[in-house]
Design a protein around this motif. Structure first.
Motif, mmCIF file in Angstrom:
data_model
loop_
_atom_site.group_PDB
_atom_site.id
_atom_site.type_symbol
_atom_site.label_atom_id
_atom_site.label_comp_id
_atom_site.label_asym_id
_atom_site.label_seq_id
_atom_site.Cartn_x
_atom_site.Cartn_y
_atom_site.Cartn_z
ATOM 1 N N VAL A 34 0.838 -1.190 0.000
ATOM 2 C CA VAL A 34 0.000 0.000 0.000
ATOM 3 C C VAL A 34 0.875 1.243 0.000
ATOM 4 O O VAL A 34 2.037 1.213 0.402
ATOM 5 N N ILE A 35 0.298 2.327 -0.468
ATOM 6 C CA ILE A 35 1.042 3.576 -0.439
ATOM 7 C C ILE A 35 1.127 4.064 1.012
ATOM 8 O O ILE A 35 0.369 3.646 1.876
ATOM 9 N N GLU A 36 2.075 4.928 1.273
ATOM 10 C CA GLU A 36 2.310 5.366 2.646
ATOM 11 C C GLU A 36 1.148 6.186 3.197
ATOM 12 O O GLU A 36 0.860 6.138 4.383
ATOM 13 N N ARG A 37 0.481 6.923 2.339
ATOM 14 C CA ARG A 37 -0.625 7.745 2.795
ATOM 15 C C ARG A 37 -1.856 7.450 1.955
ATOM 16 O O ARG A 37 -1.755 7.145 0.776
ATOM 17 N N HIS A 38 -3.022 7.533 2.593
ATOM 18 C CA HIS A 38 -4.287 7.226 1.927
ATOM 19 C C HIS A 38 -5.177 8.456 1.920
ATOM 20 O O HIS A 38 -5.072 9.333 2.772
ATOM 21 N N GLY A 39 -6.098 8.449 0.958
ATOM 22 C CA GLY A 39 -7.228 9.360 0.999
ATOM 23 C C GLY A 39 -8.474 8.538 1.222
ATOM 24 O O GLY A 39 -8.696 7.541 0.525
ATOM 25 N N TRP A 40 -9.302 8.908 2.204
ATOM 26 C CA TRP A 40 -10.470 8.113 2.568
ATOM 27 C C TRP A 40 -11.749 8.868 2.219
ATOM 28 O O TRP A 40 -11.910 10.023 2.597
ATOM 29 N N ALA A 41 -12.637 8.206 1.493
ATOM 30 C CA ALA A 41 -13.960 8.753 1.220
ATOM 31 C C ALA A 41 -14.904 8.271 2.324
ATOM 32 O O ALA A 41 -15.132 7.070 2.469
ATOM 33 N N ILE A 42 -15.434 9.213 3.116
ATOM 34 C CA ILE A 42 -16.290 8.866 4.261
ATOM 35 C C ILE A 42 -17.566 9.705 4.157
ATOM 36 O O ILE A 42 -17.626 10.841 4.647
ATOM 37 N N PRO A 43 -18.616 9.170 3.495
ATOM 38 C CA PRO A 43 -19.831 9.978 3.285
ATOM 39 C C PRO A 43 -20.461 10.496 4.574
ATOM 40 O O PRO A 43 -21.069 11.572 4.581
ATOM 41 N N ALA A 44 -20.326 9.746 5.674
ATOM 42 C CA ALA A 44 -20.997 10.146 6.918
ATOM 43 C C ALA A 44 -20.192 11.141 7.754
ATOM 44 O O ALA A 44 -20.681 11.619 8.785
ATOM 45 N N ALA A 45 -18.971 11.441 7.339
ATOM 46 C CA ALA A 45 -18.159 12.391 8.106
ATOM 47 C C ALA A 45 -18.818 13.773 8.087
ATOM 48 O O ALA A 45 -19.522 14.132 7.140
ATOM 49 N N ILE A 46 -18.563 14.539 9.143
ATOM 50 C CA ILE A 46 -19.143 15.883 9.264
ATOM 51 C C ILE A 46 -18.006 16.899 9.177
ATOM 52 O O ILE A 46 -17.109 16.904 10.018
ATOM 53 N N PRO A 47 -18.015 17.740 8.123
ATOM 54 C CA PRO A 47 -16.954 18.742 8.001
ATOM 55 C C PRO A 47 -16.845 19.596 9.258
ATOM 56 O O PRO A 47 -17.854 20.014 9.844
#
Length: 878
Positions: free
Chosen positions: A437-450
Motif C-alpha cells: 500500500v502507499i504510505e498515505r491514503h485518501g479516505w472517502a467517508i460519506p458520513a463524516a461531518i466537516p
C-alpha cells in the motif's frame, strides 16, 4: 427463424423440425435432448439434420440454444441439471436444502444413500428404487440434523439435494451465456469430467474407444514408464507424442483421457487448444480416431479455476500422478472402491495414499468427482489461508482443512444464495496477503461531518484491542457468524480495520456537501476512539476524479479513494482506484474486467486499447481517464500521418517578437506540459490519451521518450533542450487506442509493443460482445440490436476478424427504427465493408452478402421479420 452457424445462415421452424423427425429413429441420448412425437432425440442430432451440418460443426450448448429459441423444451438426463421439487425447501442444522426432481425414481446405494439415476457416486447396482412420492415423504420426515451425516436414508448432496436459489444449468457458450453461479459451474464441469472419470472409476470402456478398458494398473504403469523415457526438445505435446510412439492402444487412449482430466477445468486454456492436444495424442494411433463429439462438447464447458503458470507447466507430473492413482485404484477390492465412490472422505483417503507430490492435481480431481464437498481450489496454501482467515466463525473446528471449508460454507452462507467464491471480493481481501500500500491514503467517508473529528464506525461487536485485522475479524466472526448476514459482518470488519488499524495520521478524508468536496488531514487516534481532522477549505467537485465522487455517493462506510489532493507533503507512489459499481454501470461493462484493466494500467503505466471500428476504444479511454484523474489532469491528442515529435513533445514554432519581427521559439507540446503538471502534483494521477496511435510514425513521434516509457526513473537529454535532464513522472499514465482495421498490431513498432500493455476490444469477445444488449436493457429499450450485430459479424467470420463491426454504430437512437437502421447500414457499415473487400467482392456482392435485407434482421426475439423501411413499434419485444 434464421440461425447463423460458422458464417452460414439457416431458416428453421419448430413445425418443420417436428414434421421431419416424426418418422426418424432417435440416436442414443447422452445428456441433452428434446421430445418429438413422444420420443427423445439428442439435441445435436436434431440440429445436424435440420441444417445439414455434421455434429462436429457445433457443440451441444449451441444446439440447446437454437432449439430453445425455436420453442423446444430442452431437457437433460444429467443429475446436476434437475430443478428442485416444489415445496421441498428445508433447513437441516441451519443449512437450506431442496430435493432435486427425479424422472421416475431414486436409487438406493448399498450405503443407504439415495441418488438420482446416473449419479457418479455410490450406485453400481441399486439395492432398491424409491418412487418420487416415497422419496419426498422420507425427505419431509428426515430429522433436522446435518444432511450429509444422515442415514436411513442418507442423501447424496451432489445430486439429490440442491442448495441455494439457483439450480445448476447447462454449460455456457460464447454465443448464449445464461446466468451462472459458482455452484452451476462446479456441477457442469463435474458432469463434463464424468465422460472419462465415470467409465474409468468403474472399470468400463474408454470414451475414446468403448472396446478398450484403460484404467488398469498395467496400462497406467506403462504410461508412467513411457513418460519417464528420455524427453526430446519441444513442447509437452511434442515430447508426449514421441513418448507414445509404439505404445499399445490402451496406453495412448489413457494418455488422452488424463490430458483431458488435467486440462478440462482450466479457465485460461481455450477449448480448441485442449482439443488439439487430445487430437495430437490420438493421431499417434494408426487409425487416427477423431476426438468424439461428446468430448468436444465437454471441452467447451466453462472452466472453474485459473491454473496459473505452475499448474499449466506441470502437466507431465500431473499425468504421472494420475497414473499412480489408477494403479492404486485398480488394486483395491471391489467393496473398497464402492465405499470410496459413495463417501467423499474415503475417496480422499485413497487419493492421499498416492503421495503428496501431486497435491494440485489431487485437489482438482477431488473437486471434479465431489463438486459439493471439495472447493475448486488446487493450491493447498490457499486452502490453509482461507481456513485461517475464517476459522473463528466455526463452532467446532475439526482441524481438517477440507471439512472445515465445507463447514464454513454452511456457516457463512446457510441458504446458499451467496454461493461463495473465495477468489472474489469480499472474501479474497480477508485471506490473501494484501498488495503493498502507499504510505498515505485518501479516505472517502460519506458520513463524516466537516469541521468535526472522525468517529469510529458503529459495530455490532466489541473489537477489543484492535491492533490488527485478524483480531478484529475473529471478534466479529465469533459474535456474528450464523446470526447476521455474512456480508454485513465482513463490511463491519473492513470498516473497523480501516478506522483503527489502516488509517494513519497524515491521511486525508473526503466528504461531499452542497456540490463541494471537503478535505481534511487526519490525526492520531485518541483514547476516546476519535480521530481529529484539520479541515481545509472546500474544493469543487470538478477538482477530484469521478472515482472519489462515486465512493462518496455509495453506501460504503469508509472507502480507500486511492487519491490524495495535492499538498506539500511528499507522497508515496500513486495507486489507481478499483472500478466502482457506479462506474461499471455507467459503461455497461463488467466491474471485475474494468478493475483488471485499471490494475494493468497501474502496473504498466501505459496501455493500448485495440480492436475493429465501433468497439468504443476512445470512449473507454476517456471514461477511464476521467475516472482515475481530475478533469484538469487529462489531455487527449490524436495521431495522424503528419504528426511529429515537435507536435507531440516540443519544437520550434513561428512567432512574432515584441519588435514585430518574425522568429521561432521553442514551445512545449502536450506531453511536456502534462509531464510538468504531473511533476508539480505528484499525488495526483495525470493521464495522456493518444487516439489512433498507429496512424503516425510512432518511432519518429516518440523519439527519446521510448526509453522513459520503460524506465520511469531514468532521465534523458532532450533533442531541442540538451541542457535539460527530463524524466516522465510516475504519476503520468498513457492510454492509446488503435484501430485494427487500419493496421495490424504485428506491424506496430516492436519497441512500442514491448512498452505498452495491449487490451483487445472485439465484437466477438466480452465485454464488447454483450455491450449493446446491456446498454439497451439499462435504458429499457424495446429493441436491442445485439443479435443483428452478431449475425453480421458471424457472416464476416474469423478470417476477417480485425474487420468485424463494433456495437457503437447501433447504439444511437436512430438504430431503433427501421429507417434509421437502414441509413446506418448504407452510410456507415457498408462503406467500411466496401473498402475492406475491395478487389475481392464487387459492390453488389458486398450488399448481397452483408446488406440489411440479406441479413433479414427481424424483430429479433419475436420471431417475425422486418421489412426495410418500416418503423419498429415502440412496444416491440426486446
Amino acid at each position: 427463424m434464421q440461425v447463423t452457424i460458422n458464417a452460414s445462415t439457416y431458416e428453421l421452424t419448430k413445425e418443420d423440425i417436428e414434421a421431419d423427425f416424426a418418422t426418424r429413429t432417435p440416436e442414443p441420448v447422452t445428456t441433452y435432448w428434446v421430445e418429438i412425437a413422444g420420443r427423445r432425440f439428442p439435441v445435436k442430432q436434431v440440429l445436424a439434420v435440420a441444417t445439414g451440418l455434421t455434429k462436429d460443426d457445433f457443440v451441444s450448448s449451441r444446439a440447446q440454444s437454437v432449439l430453445r429459441r425455436l420453442g423446444f423444451d430442452v431437457k437433460s438426463s444429467a443429475p446436476g441439471a434437475r430443478g428442485r421439487v416444489p415445496g421441498s425447501t428445508r433447513t437441516f442444522a441451519g443449512v437450506e436444502w431442496g430435493l432435486a426432481t427425479a424422472p421416475d425414481c431414486y436409487e438406493e446405494a448399498p450405503s443407504g444413500k439415495l441418488h438420482l439415476p446416473g449419479c457418479a457416486h455410490g450406485v453400481g447396482t441399486p439395492v432398491r428404487t424409491w418412487s418420487p412420492d416415497e422419496t419426498l415423504a422420507a425427505w419431509r420426515n428426515a430429522p433436522d440434523v446435518e444432511l450429509r451425516l444422515q442415514t436411513d436414508p442418507g442423501w447424496c448432496s451432489d445430486c439429490a439435494a440442491i442448495r441455494g436459489a439457483t439450480d445448476p444449468v447447462s454449460p455456457a457458450t460464447p454465443d448464449d451465456k445464461p446466468g451462472r453461479t459458482g455452484r452451476a459451474e462446479r456441477q457442469a464441469i463435474s458432469e463434463a469430467a464424468r465422460l472419462v472419470l465415470g467409465p474409468g472409476l468403474r472399470g468400463e470402456g474408454s470414451v475414446f474407444d468403448s472396446g478398450v478398458v484403460t484404467w488398469t494398473a498395467e496400462t497406467a504403469r506403462a504410461l508412467d514408464r513411457a513418460m519417464d523415457a528420455a524427453s526430446t526438445d519441444g513442447t509437452f505435446r511434442d515430447r508426449l507424442v514421441q513418448q507414445l510412439a509404439g505404445q499399445p492402444r490402451a496406453v495412448v487412449l489413457l494418455a488422452a483421457e488424463l490430458c483431458f482430466v488435467q486440462r478440462l477445468p482450466l479457465v485460461n486454456v481455450l477449448p480448441q487448444t485442449k482439443r488439439r492436444l487430445l487430437q495430437d495424442v490420438l493421431d499417434v494411433l494408426d487409425d487416427k480416431p477423431p476426438v468424439p463429439e461428446q468430448v468436444v462438447d465437454a471441452l467447451h464447458t466453462l472452466g472453474v479455476f485459473n491454473g496459473g503458470q505452475g499448474f499449466n507447466q506441470q502437466i507431465p507430473q500431473h499425468v504421472q500422478w494420475l497414473c499412480r492413482f489408477i494403479a492404486l485404484w485398480d488394486g483395491l477390492a471391489e467393496d473398497a472402491r464402492e465405499e470410496a465412490l459413495d463417501d467423499p472422505w474415503a475417496f480422499r483417503a485413497r487419493a492421499r495414499e498416492v503421495g503428496d507430490d501431486g497435491a494440485p492435481i489431487r485437489n482438482s480431481l477431488l473437486a471434479l468427482v465431489w463438486p459439493t464437498y471439495f472447493e475448486r481450489i488446487v493450491s493447498a496454501a490457499d486452502k490453509q489461508s482461507i481456513h485461517e482467515a475464517f476459522g473463528a466463525a466455526l463452532i467446532d473446528p475439526s482441524g481438517d482443512v477440507d471439512r472445515d471449508l465445507l463447514a464454513l460454507r454452511d456457516r457463512l452462507d446457510p441458504d446458499g444464495h451467496l454461493d461463495i467464491d473465495w477468489y472474489t471480493s469480499p472474501w479474497r481481501e480477508e485471506w490473501r496477503a494484501p498488495k503493498a500500500v502507499i504510505e498515505r491514503h485518501g479516505w472517502a467517508i460519506p458520513a463524516a461531518i466537516p469541521g468535526r473529528p472522525l468517529v469510529a464506525p458503529a459495530l455490532d461487536f466489541d473489537p477489543g484491542e484492535p491492533v490488527e485485522r485478524r483480531s478484529i475479524r475473529d471478534a466479529a466472526l465469533r459474535a456474528g457468524a450464523g446470526r447476521r448476514p455474512i456480508e454485513d459482518v465482513l463490511a463491519q470488519i473492513d470498516a473497523a480495520t480501516t478506522f483503527y488499524v489502516t488509517m494513519q495520521s497524515g491521511d486525508q478524508v473526503f466528504v461531499n456537501d452542497d456540490q463541494s468536496i471537503h478535505v481534511g488531514v487526519i490525526g492520531d487516534l485518541t483514547e476516546g476512539g476519535e480521530r481529529p481532522v484539520t479541515w481545509w477549505p472546500p474544493v469543487a467537485e470538478a477538482d477530484v476524479p469521478h472515482a472519489v465522487l462515486d465512493l462518496l455517493a455509495s453506501n460504503s462506510t469508509i472507502s480507500d479513494a486511492h487519491y490524495l489532493l495535492n499538498d506539500p507533503t511528499p507522497p508515496g507512489p500513486v495507486a489507481l482506484p478499483e472500478a466502482t459499481p457506479e462506474f461499471a454501470a455507467r459503461l455497461h461493462y463488467d466491474r471485475a474486467w474494468l478493475t483488471d484493466v485499471i490494475e494493468l494500467l497501474d502496473e504498466r503505466r501505459q496501455l493500448i486499447f485495440f480492436g475493429p471500428p465501433g468497439t468504443g476504444k476512445t470512449y473507454l479511454a476517456r471514461a477511464l481517464a476521467d475516472f482515475v484523474a481530475p478533469g484538469g489532469a487529462v489531455k487527449i491528442v490524436q495521431f495522424h500521418p503528419s504528426y511529429s515529435y515537435e507536435d507531440f513533445f516540443e519544437g520550434f514554432r513561428p512567432t512574432v517578437d515584441d519588435n514585430g519581427t518574425a522568429t521561432f521559439r521553442l514551445a512545449p507540446g502536450p506531453v511536456r506540459l502534462l509531464a510538468e503538471a504531473a511533476a508539480a502534483n505528484p499525488s495526483v494521477p495525470h493521464v495522456l490519451i493518444i487516439d489512433e496511435i498507429n496512424r503516425a510514425n510512432i518511432a519518429k513521434v516518440f523519439g527519446e521518450l521510448y526509453l522513459l516509457l520503460e524506465y520511469r526513473d531514468a532521465k534523458v537529454s532532450l533533442q531541442y533542450s540538451p541542457e535539460d535532464d527530463f524524466r516522465l513522472p510516475e504519476n503520468l499514465f498513457v492510454i492509446g487506442t488503435m484501430n485494427t482495421a487500419d493496421r495490424s498490431i504485428s506491424l506496430v513498432d516492436a519497441a512500442i509493443r514491448r512498452r505498452f500493455a495491449f487490451v483487445e476490444l472485439h465484437p466477438a469477445e466480452e465485454p464488447v460482445r454483450g455491450l449493446i444488449d446491456r446498454w439497451s436493457a439499462a435504458r429499457e429499450h424495446d429493441v436491442s440490436r445485439g443479435a443483428l450485430l452478431r449475425q453480421l459479424n458471424d457472416r464476416i467470420g474469423d478470417t476477417d476478424r480485425d474487420f468485424q463491426i463494433g456495437p457503437s454504430y447501433l447504439m444511437g437512437s436512430s438504430a431503433r427504427t427501421a429507417r434509421g437502421l437502414e441509413r446506418i447500414w448504407e452510410h456507415d457499415i457498408l462503406p467500411l465493408l466496401d473498402e475492406h473487400y475491395y478487389g475481392r467482392m464487387s459492390r453488389a456482392e458486398v450488399r448481397a452478402r452483408f446488406g440489411l435485407a440479406a441479413l433479414e434482421p427481424g424483430v429479433v426475439d419475436a420471431g417475425g421479420t422486418l421489412e426495410v423501411g418500416d418503423e419498429l413499434p415502440e412496444t416491440a419485444p426486446a
